[in-house]
Design a protein around this motif. Structure first.
Motif, PDB file in Angstrom:
ATOM      1  N   ASP A  89     -13.879  50.966  21.895  1.00 47.49           N
ATOM      2  CA  ASP A  89     -12.609  50.600  22.536  1.00 47.49           C
ATOM      3  C   ASP A  89     -11.444  50.790  21.543  1.00 47.49           C
ATOM      4  O   ASP A  89     -10.339  51.193  21.916  1.00 47.49           O
ATOM      5  CB  ASP A  89     -12.679  49.131  22.990  1.00 47.49           C
ATOM      6  CG  ASP A  89     -11.921  48.877  24.281  1.00 47.49           C
ATOM      7  OD1 ASP A  89     -11.302  49.823  24.804  1.00 47.49           O
ATOM      8  OD2 ASP A  89     -11.946  47.726  24.777  1.00 47.49           O
ATOM      9  N   ILE A 125      -2.761  53.217  31.867  1.00 45.71           N
ATOM     10  CA  ILE A 125      -4.100  52.875  31.352  1.00 45.71           C
ATOM     11  C   ILE A 125      -4.962  54.143  31.244  1.00 45.71           C
ATOM     12  O   ILE A 125      -5.936  54.185  30.509  1.00 45.71           O
ATOM     13  CB  ILE A 125      -4.787  51.803  32.250  1.00 45.71           C
ATOM     14  CG1 ILE A 125      -5.930  51.115  31.492  1.00 45.71           C
ATOM     15  CG2 ILE A 125      -5.274  52.387  33.560  1.00 45.71           C
ATOM     16  CD1 ILE A 125      -6.524  49.911  32.211  1.00 45.71           C
ATOM     17  N   HIS A 132       0.984  56.806  26.736  1.00 49.24           N
ATOM     18  CA  HIS A 132       0.493  55.464  27.075  1.00 49.24           C
ATOM     19  C   HIS A 132       1.419  54.388  26.509  1.00 49.24           C
ATOM     20  O   HIS A 132       1.874  53.482  27.205  1.00 49.24           O
ATOM     21  CB  HIS A 132      -0.932  55.257  26.529  1.00 49.24           C
ATOM     22  CG  HIS A 132      -1.258  53.803  26.352  1.00 49.24           C
ATOM     23  ND1 HIS A 132      -1.159  53.153  25.133  1.00 49.24           N
ATOM     24  CD2 HIS A 132      -1.596  52.842  27.245  1.00 49.24           C
ATOM     25  CE1 HIS A 132      -1.453  51.876  25.286  1.00 49.24           C
ATOM     26  NE2 HIS A 132      -1.730  51.656  26.554  1.00 49.24           N
ATOM     27  N   ARG A 136       3.701  51.683  28.448  1.00 54.24           N
ATOM     28  CA  ARG A 136       3.265  50.266  28.328  1.00 54.24           C
ATOM     29  C   ARG A 136       4.449  49.402  27.883  1.00 54.24           C
ATOM     30  O   ARG A 136       4.649  48.300  28.393  1.00 54.24           O
ATOM     31  CB  ARG A 136       2.093  50.180  27.332  1.00 54.24           C
ATOM     32  CG  ARG A 136       1.616  48.751  27.081  1.00 54.24           C
ATOM     33  CD  ARG A 136       0.417  48.741  26.133  1.00 54.24           C
ATOM     34  NE  ARG A 136       0.179  47.416  25.601  1.00 54.24           N
ATOM     35  CZ  ARG A 136      -0.924  46.683  25.803  1.00 54.24           C
ATOM     36  NH1 ARG A 136      -1.907  47.145  26.529  1.00 54.24           N
ATOM     37  NH2 ARG A 136      -1.036  45.486  25.272  1.00 54.24           N
ATOM     38  N   ALA A 279      -4.786  45.569  38.293  1.00 51.56           N
ATOM     39  CA  ALA A 279      -5.104  44.910  37.016  1.00 51.56           C
ATOM     40  C   ALA A 279      -4.868  43.408  37.101  1.00 51.56           C
ATOM     41  O   ALA A 279      -5.620  42.620  36.536  1.00 51.56           O
ATOM     42  CB  ALA A 279      -4.265  45.522  35.897  1.00 51.56           C
ATOM     43  N   GLY A 280      -3.812  43.015  37.827  1.00 53.34           N
ATOM     44  CA  GLY A 280      -3.489  41.588  37.856  1.00 53.34           C
ATOM     45  C   GLY A 280      -4.141  40.844  39.000  1.00 53.34           C
ATOM     46  O   GLY A 280      -4.028  39.625  39.096  1.00 53.34           O
ATOM     47  N   THR A 283      -9.067  40.940  38.809  1.00 54.85           N
ATOM     48  CA  THR A 283      -9.596  40.319  37.600  1.00 54.85           C
ATOM     49  C   THR A 283      -9.373  38.801  37.596  1.00 54.85           C
ATOM     50  O   THR A 283     -10.302  38.027  37.422  1.00 54.85           O
ATOM     51  CB  THR A 283      -8.879  40.933  36.398  1.00 54.85           C
ATOM     52  OG1 THR A 283      -7.469  40.873  36.670  1.00 54.85           O
ATOM     53  CG2 THR A 283      -9.292  42.362  36.177  1.00 54.85           C
ATOM     54  N   SER A 287     -12.026  35.587  38.186  1.00 53.37           N
ATOM     55  CA  SER A 287     -12.179  34.499  37.198  1.00 53.37           C
ATOM     56  C   SER A 287     -11.976  33.155  37.889  1.00 53.37           C
ATOM     57  O   SER A 287     -12.625  32.158  37.541  1.00 53.37           O
ATOM     58  CB  SER A 287     -11.159  34.644  36.067  1.00 53.37           C
ATOM     59  OG  SER A 287     -11.247  35.922  35.508  1.00 53.37           O
ATOM     60  N   ARG A 331     -14.698  56.232  28.786  1.00 51.55           N
ATOM     61  CA  ARG A 331     -13.936  57.060  27.848  1.00 51.55           C
ATOM     62  C   ARG A 331     -14.566  58.450  27.830  1.00 51.55           C
ATOM     63  O   ARG A 331     -15.728  58.614  28.211  1.00 51.55           O
ATOM     64  CB  ARG A 331     -13.998  56.477  26.428  1.00 51.55           C
ATOM     65  CG  ARG A 331     -13.430  55.059  26.297  1.00 51.55           C
ATOM     66  CD  ARG A 331     -11.922  55.018  26.431  1.00 51.55           C
ATOM     67  NE  ARG A 331     -11.349  53.717  26.139  1.00 51.55           N
ATOM     68  CZ  ARG A 331     -10.855  52.886  27.053  1.00 51.55           C
ATOM     69  NH1 ARG A 331     -10.901  53.203  28.338  1.00 51.55           N
ATOM     70  NH2 ARG A 331     -10.319  51.742  26.711  1.00 51.55           N
ATOM     71  N   TYR A 354     -18.457  45.954  29.221  1.00 51.83           N
ATOM     72  CA  TYR A 354     -18.009  44.627  28.770  1.00 51.83           C
ATOM     73  C   TYR A 354     -18.980  43.541  29.252  1.00 51.83           C
ATOM     74  O   TYR A 354     -19.275  42.573  28.551  1.00 51.83           O
ATOM     75  CB  TYR A 354     -16.618  44.310  29.315  1.00 51.83           C
ATOM     76  CG  TYR A 354     -15.515  45.241  28.864  1.00 51.83           C
ATOM     77  CD1 TYR A 354     -15.352  45.569  27.516  1.00 51.83           C
ATOM     78  CD2 TYR A 354     -14.605  45.768  29.773  1.00 51.83           C
ATOM     79  CE1 TYR A 354     -14.319  46.403  27.106  1.00 51.83           C
ATOM     80  CE2 TYR A 354     -13.570  46.598  29.366  1.00 51.83           C
ATOM     81  CZ  TYR A 354     -13.436  46.911  28.035  1.00 51.83           C
ATOM     82  OH  TYR A 354     -12.420  47.726  27.637  1.00 51.83           O
ATOM     83  N   SER A 382     -13.778  40.629  27.512  1.00 52.22           N
ATOM     84  CA  SER A 382     -13.278  40.836  28.881  1.00 52.22           C
ATOM     85  C   SER A 382     -11.879  41.422  28.963  1.00 52.22           C
ATOM     86  O   SER A 382     -11.541  42.065  29.953  1.00 52.22           O
ATOM     87  CB  SER A 382     -13.311  39.506  29.652  1.00 52.22           C
ATOM     88  OG  SER A 382     -14.619  39.021  29.697  1.00 52.22           O
ATOM     89  N   PHE A 385     -10.197  45.683  23.770  1.00 48.10           N
ATOM     90  CA  PHE A 385      -9.617  45.650  22.420  1.00 48.10           C
ATOM     91  C   PHE A 385      -8.867  46.949  22.203  1.00 48.10           C
ATOM     92  O   PHE A 385      -9.101  47.935  22.890  1.00 48.10           O
ATOM     93  CB  PHE A 385     -10.732  45.517  21.360  1.00 48.10           C
ATOM     94  CG  PHE A 385     -11.184  44.096  21.155  1.00 48.10           C
ATOM     95  CD1 PHE A 385     -10.487  43.255  20.297  1.00 48.10           C
ATOM     96  CD2 PHE A 385     -12.284  43.592  21.835  1.00 48.10           C
ATOM     97  CE1 PHE A 385     -10.891  41.937  20.111  1.00 48.10           C
ATOM     98  CE2 PHE A 385     -12.691  42.279  21.658  1.00 48.10           C
ATOM     99  CZ  PHE A 385     -11.987  41.454  20.786  1.00 48.10           C
ATOM    100  N   HIS A 388      -5.259  49.597  24.490  1.00 57.21           N
ATOM    101  CA  HIS A 388      -5.220  49.312  25.933  1.00 57.21           C
ATOM    102  C   HIS A 388      -5.545  47.847  26.241  1.00 57.21           C
ATOM    103  O   HIS A 388      -5.677  47.488  27.415  1.00 57.21           O
ATOM    104  CB  HIS A 388      -6.208  50.206  26.691  1.00 57.21           C
ATOM    105  CG  HIS A 388      -5.787  51.637  26.729  1.00 57.21           C
ATOM    106  ND1 HIS A 388      -4.834  52.110  27.603  1.00 57.21           N
ATOM    107  CD2 HIS A 388      -6.168  52.708  25.992  1.00 57.21           C
ATOM    108  CE1 HIS A 388      -4.658  53.410  27.412  1.00 57.21           C
ATOM    109  NE2 HIS A 388      -5.461  53.798  26.439  1.00 57.21           N
ATOM    110  N   CYS A 390      -5.759  44.255  27.422  1.00 59.42           N
ATOM    111  CA  CYS A 390      -5.095  43.776  28.632  1.00 59.42           C
ATOM    112  C   CYS A 390      -3.680  43.247  28.358  1.00 59.42           C
ATOM    113  O   CYS A 390      -3.488  42.333  27.559  1.00 59.42           O
ATOM    114  CB  CYS A 390      -5.932  42.662  29.257  1.00 59.42           C
ATOM    115  SG  CYS A 390      -5.109  41.944  30.682  1.00 59.42           S
TER     116      CYS A 390
END
Ligand code: HEM
Length: 441
Positions: A89, A125, A132, A136, A279-280, A283, A287, A331, A354, A382, A385, A388, A390
């Motif tokens: 990562d 991403i 990137h 970002r 992404a938001g 995930t 959780s 990747r 992960y 999660s 690293f 990228h 989170c």
């Protein structure tokens, strides 16, 4: 931006039902029955059947750097040990995320020409440096600690309302009534769109996971067409905010102002909007559901936090470790890489799992157990690293912390009262049905 004359799909002309017929797993299968060489951890069915952790246990023990030569996603490597996942990562020079090399999800993105085809959705991403990092930076100010403080009261008042409105003594699906409700409200706030539209965002986010699911779309192309409705919706908002000078504090205004984002093509605009929605959403949602499931399995851990609310911060990290809401990132190797005696060749696809690294007993003591006092819970994989990592991790932690503070104030327990169902996806490790009864204090 105009979407006229979008080109249809020009890749694999195979329907979702054909893929399921070829790759679907029988009901009573165990990962230990499959020949190791043929083991395909990216088969969504392992996740839908809640057998994925067994697949990864076997791989960590027998083949921690594993090659699957044939699958619905083509050939790929699986890396399943914590330290190897983290190292890859962080090694963004040798392991690319670029959409033109195949992107970040197994089988999710074909190498993409022409750039205006409906399936080609570049997002940051799925970019390498420098693009990137430039893109970002445009939205990063939304997620700084000091900016998030502005949302705290709003998140708390909404959380209270959602919990107060839950039915008393009746069965309900926690996923719909709490997890989706809270994450959709947050997303609508981040984009500054009317709260009445919040379930549209959830629909488009879910569509991304359903593109290859024959229960929803006969072909991937139909799924992508549905996704372009999201473009129509957000393009109108984009034009409006641009006309007003793009000075708002929402994600669309930020994209409209940003030097590296203000001239995006329609495909790139839709790609980045979808990234921020998915992404938001998925995930954090999972959780929120996972915590309930975890405490039903480990009631003594619930008792600990009921007696000591100071454990909530660490507990949130532990729940996110335990669930691993993102199954894998993919990747593409940019050069030959040796790893534990295996040679990953240039252009090979590499899935970093992960879900598996978070259950690696060389890293975590008794990794399958939920232990809210675990000292290294925050070192979970999660959030990924490297470059990228989170962007929304602080927001996710904050939403979950507030949710648990409010749950503990109101309920003695949230009891599972039916069959839990899981998402058929090796990308988002999700819970779709969590029937519960909530016991108020
Ligand atoms: C528990 C909740 C969450 C989990 C488990 C999670 C997980 C992840 C993971 C695994 C990545 C990729 C990391 C990598 O490749 O190294 C990522 C990236 C990202 N996440 Fe999250 N995420 C969560 C919540 C959120 C939230 C609430 C937002 C924003 C609303 C968000 C926005 C992003 C963005 C924009 C990226 C792309 C970052 C980049 O490419 O630079 N995430 N997330």
């Amino acid at each position: 931006m105009s979407t006229e004359e979008k080109r249809p799909l020009e890749f694999e002309n195979i329907s979702n039902s054909e893929i399921r017929a070829k790759w679907g797993l029988p009901d009573d299968i165990s990962p230990y029955e499959v020949n190791l060489e043929e083991l395909n951890p990216a088969n969504n069915d392992w996740f839908g059947k809640n057998l994925d952790l067994e697949v990864f246990k076997r791989l960590r023990e027998e083949s921690p750097v594993h090659f699957t030569s044939d699958s619905q996603a083509g050939s790929y490597w699986s890396v399943t040990k914590y330290e190897d996942i983290k190292a890859i990562d962080m090694d963004h020079k040798r392991f690319s995320s670029d959409i033109m090399n195949g992107g970040i999800r197994l089988g999710g993105q074909p190498m993409s020409e022409p750039p205006d085809a409906i399936f080609h959705l570049p997002m940051f991403i799925m970019q390498d440096q420098p693009k990137h990092t430039d893109q970002r930076k445009v939205v990063a100010p939304m997620f700084t600690g000091s900016h998030l403080e502005n949302f705290e009261d709003l998140i708390r008042s909404r959380t209270k309302k959602v919990l107060d409105d839950l039915p008393d003594g009746e069965h309900f699906n926690w996923v719909d009534k709490v997890s989706i409700e809270l994450t959709s409200r947050m997303l609508a706030t981040l984009f500054d769109v009317p709260q009445e539209d919040r379930l549209k965002l959830i629909h488009w986010s879910d569509t991304v996971e359903r593109i290859t699911d024959p229960d929803f779309f006969e072909t991937p192309e139909e799924g992508f067409q549905e996704l372009w409705k999201c473009f129509e919706y957000f393009n109108a908002i984009w034009e409006d905010r641009k006309a007003k000078g793009g000075d708002g504090n929402d994600l669309i205004s930020m994209l409209a102002r940003g030097e590296s984002t203000r001239d995006m093509t329609p495909n790139e605009f839709l790609g980045n909007v979808i990234l921020l929605i998915v992404a938001g959403n998925d995930t954090t949602r999972n959780s929120m559901s996972a915590g309930i499931k975890a405490f039903n399995q480990y009631p003594e851990q619930l008792a600990k936090v009921q007696n000591n609310k100071e454990l909530i911060n660490n507990m949130v990290s532990e729940i996110i470790r335990w669930q691993s809401p993102v199954g894998h990132m993919c990747r593409t190797a940019m050069e030959d890489v040796e790893l534990h005696g295996k040679t990953i060749k240039k252009w090979d696809k590499v899935a970093i799992w992960y879900t598996s690294g978070n259950r690696d007993d060389d890293k975590f003591i008794e990794p399958h157990k939920l232990d809210i006092e675990r000292e290294d819970a925050r070192q979970h994989l999660s959030f990924g690293f490297g470059i990228h990592r989170c962007l929304g991790n602080r927001l996710a932690d904050l939403q979950l912390k507030i949710l648990w503070e409010e749950i503990l104030d109101r309920f003695t327990s949230i009891e599972i009262a039916g069959d839990v169902k899981y998402l058929n996806s090796s990308f988002i490790r999700g819970i779709t049905d969590l029937p519960v009864v909530a016991h108020r204090k």
